[in-house]
Scaffold this active site. Structure first.
Site, PDB file in Angstrom:
ATOM      1  N   CYS A  83      93.750  81.972  23.648  1.00 46.49           N
ATOM      2  CA  CYS A  83      92.551  82.075  24.228  1.00 46.49           C
ATOM      3  C   CYS A  83      92.421  82.225  25.941  1.00 46.49           C
ATOM      4  O   CYS A  83      92.560  80.976  26.495  1.00 46.49           O
ATOM      5  CB  CYS A  83      91.449  81.414  23.532  1.00 46.49           C
ATOM      6  SG  CYS A  83      89.779  81.861  24.038  1.00 46.49           S
ATOM      7  N   ASP A 119      65.020  94.210  22.210  1.00 50.22           N
ATOM      8  CA  ASP A 119      64.359  94.217  21.088  1.00 50.22           C
ATOM      9  C   ASP A 119      62.725  94.597  21.405  1.00 50.22           C
ATOM     10  O   ASP A 119      62.237  94.608  22.160  1.00 50.22           O
ATOM     11  CB  ASP A 119      64.592  93.069  20.251  1.00 50.22           C
ATOM     12  CG  ASP A 119      63.961  91.725  20.742  1.00 50.22           C
ATOM     13  OD1 ASP A 119      63.127  91.914  21.747  1.00 50.22           O
ATOM     14  OD2 ASP A 119      64.398  90.750  20.329  1.00 50.22           O
ATOM     15  N   ASP A 142      74.267  91.966  17.199  1.00 53.36           N
ATOM     16  CA  ASP A 142      73.686  90.847  18.266  1.00 53.36           C
ATOM     17  C   ASP A 142      73.645  89.654  17.560  1.00 53.36           C
ATOM     18  O   ASP A 142      73.226  89.621  16.199  1.00 53.36           O
ATOM     19  CB  ASP A 142      72.640  91.295  18.871  1.00 53.36           C
ATOM     20  CG  ASP A 142      71.332  91.275  18.199  1.00 53.36           C
ATOM     21  OD1 ASP A 142      70.514  89.941  18.558  1.00 53.36           O
ATOM     22  OD2 ASP A 142      70.924  91.834  17.368  1.00 53.36           O
TER      23      ASP A 142
END
Length: 375
Positions: free
Chosen positions: A304, A93, A266
């Site tokens: 999972c 960023d 994100d």
């Protein structure tokens, strides 16, 4: 800009897009979620553990890496990829959100954002050119332009001022960026105003960036306002470039915004919540410190494959109650795995033409109704 970077649109299902963002360091499947590695590390996890969650690209933070260890140090260590051991794509960023979050100690004018370090109080001037200089030294695959982020709601004059400055700063970043192996993404601002968002998107699209982000959301507005804003912004972005919604969000946020044409996300939420004993599941979030889990022998989710789901809910609760560092590590891995698997299932649903039914079933499991804009 070099065609080393290319977005391939594989198919659509309503507003949802299935694609691949091709980079020199490998493909990024979309829709996709990018784990946040603020300081060159996704908190609490090894790079191999992050890769196991299905992530194709991770994030680094320009502001934080500028302060510690310093972008010159990162460059001397071989760049961000070599320093942290991640061989896939990395997005950095620009520092714009940190300027916003440090609002009490910053000053923004046309030239730069000037603020004090949250570490030692040192004065720092972040111009668009310096933001690009830092990101080029870090060696990320995708760099973001520096934008002017403001809190919402805000007076219209303030929104207009931040939008115009963000466009001018994007142009300055465009001139400063000269690494052919680094794509540059622009950031659309404009608050919650349809006309301003569309104006900003159109002006930035004319500058021909390699990707486009929708910024300035998830900064205090209700989620429904975010969804509406995304919905009227994405049609004005190039269809042949990736679309990235910055800093978002919950599993619901991801699916609702994918329905409105977003490709990449994100957020620190999976790992931050994991460190605080909250696990994401198909039945909604579980708060592992609650006494109801004390004697529960079930895993968080039966199917999972994450590290946490090898253990019982009762054991995971024990780790947090006892203050053991393994608890945050396991739940961070589970939450990133949950997001990664959600994105893979979403890609499959779009390719099968079943995205709407898939989205509605997930939302129902989390206790949400599908959001419908009012005309």
């Amino acid at each position: 800009m070099t065609r080393l970077f290319r977005y391939e649109l594989i198919g659509t299902d309503g507003g949802a897009r299935r694609g691949v963002f091709h980079t020199p360091r490998g493909p990024v499947r979309t829709p996709g979620f990018m784990p946040v590695g603020t300081l060159g590390t996704v908190k609490g996890l090894t790079i191999d553990q992050v890769a196991a969650t299905g992530a194709d690209m991770i994030l680094g933070n320009t502001y934080h890496l500028r302060l510690r260890p310093g972008h010159e140090t990162v460059a001397a260590l071989g760049g961000l990829h070599k320093m942290c051991g991640w061989d896939g794509p990395i997005l950095t960023d620009s520092g714009g959100f940190q300027v916003f979050s440090l609002g009490a100690i910053n000053k923004v004018n046309e030239h730069a954002a000037t603020f004090r370090s949250h570490i030692d109080g040192a004065k720092i001037e972040l111009t668009p050119e310096h933001s690009i200089e830092i990101q080029q030294a870090l060696g990320s695959d995708v760099a973001m332009v520096l934008d002017h982020v403001i809190a919402l709601p805000a007076p219209m004059t303030q929104v207009e001022d931040a939008l115009a400055r963000s466009i001018r700063w994007a142009a300055r970043c465009r001139i400063a960026a000269d690494r052919e192996d680094q794509a540059l993404f622009a950031i659309v601002q404009g608050g919650l105003d349809r006309t301003l968002r569309q104006q900003c998107a159109s002006e930035l699209a004319a500058m021909s960036f390699e990707g486009y982000a929708v910024g300035g959301l998830s900064v205090g507005e209700p989620p429904e306002d975010m969804y509406t804003t995304t919905g009227f912004t994405t049609p004005h972005l190039p269809a042949d470039k990736p679309r990235y919604l910055m800093g978002v969000g919950t599993p619901r946020d991801l699916l609702e915004n994918i329905a409105r044409g977003i490709d990449l996300f994100d957020c620190v939420m999976p790992t931050r919540n994991g460190r605080n004993a909250l696990a994401f599941t198909d039945e909604g979030p579980l708060k592992l410190r609650n006494a109801v889990h004390k004697l529960d022998t079930r895993p968080l989710m039966e199917d999972c494959p994450c590290l946490a789901c090898r253990h019982s809910r009762g054991y995971l609760r024990h780790l947090f109650v006892a203050g053991e560092m393994l608890g945050p590590i396991l739940l961070s891995h589970h939450n990133l795995m949950y997001y990664g698997r959600l994105m893979q299932a979403t890609r499959d649903a779009i390719e099968a033409g079943e995205f709407e039914a898939f989205k509605n079933a997930k939302l129902a499991g989390w206790g949400h109704e599908p959001f419908q804009e009012t005309v």
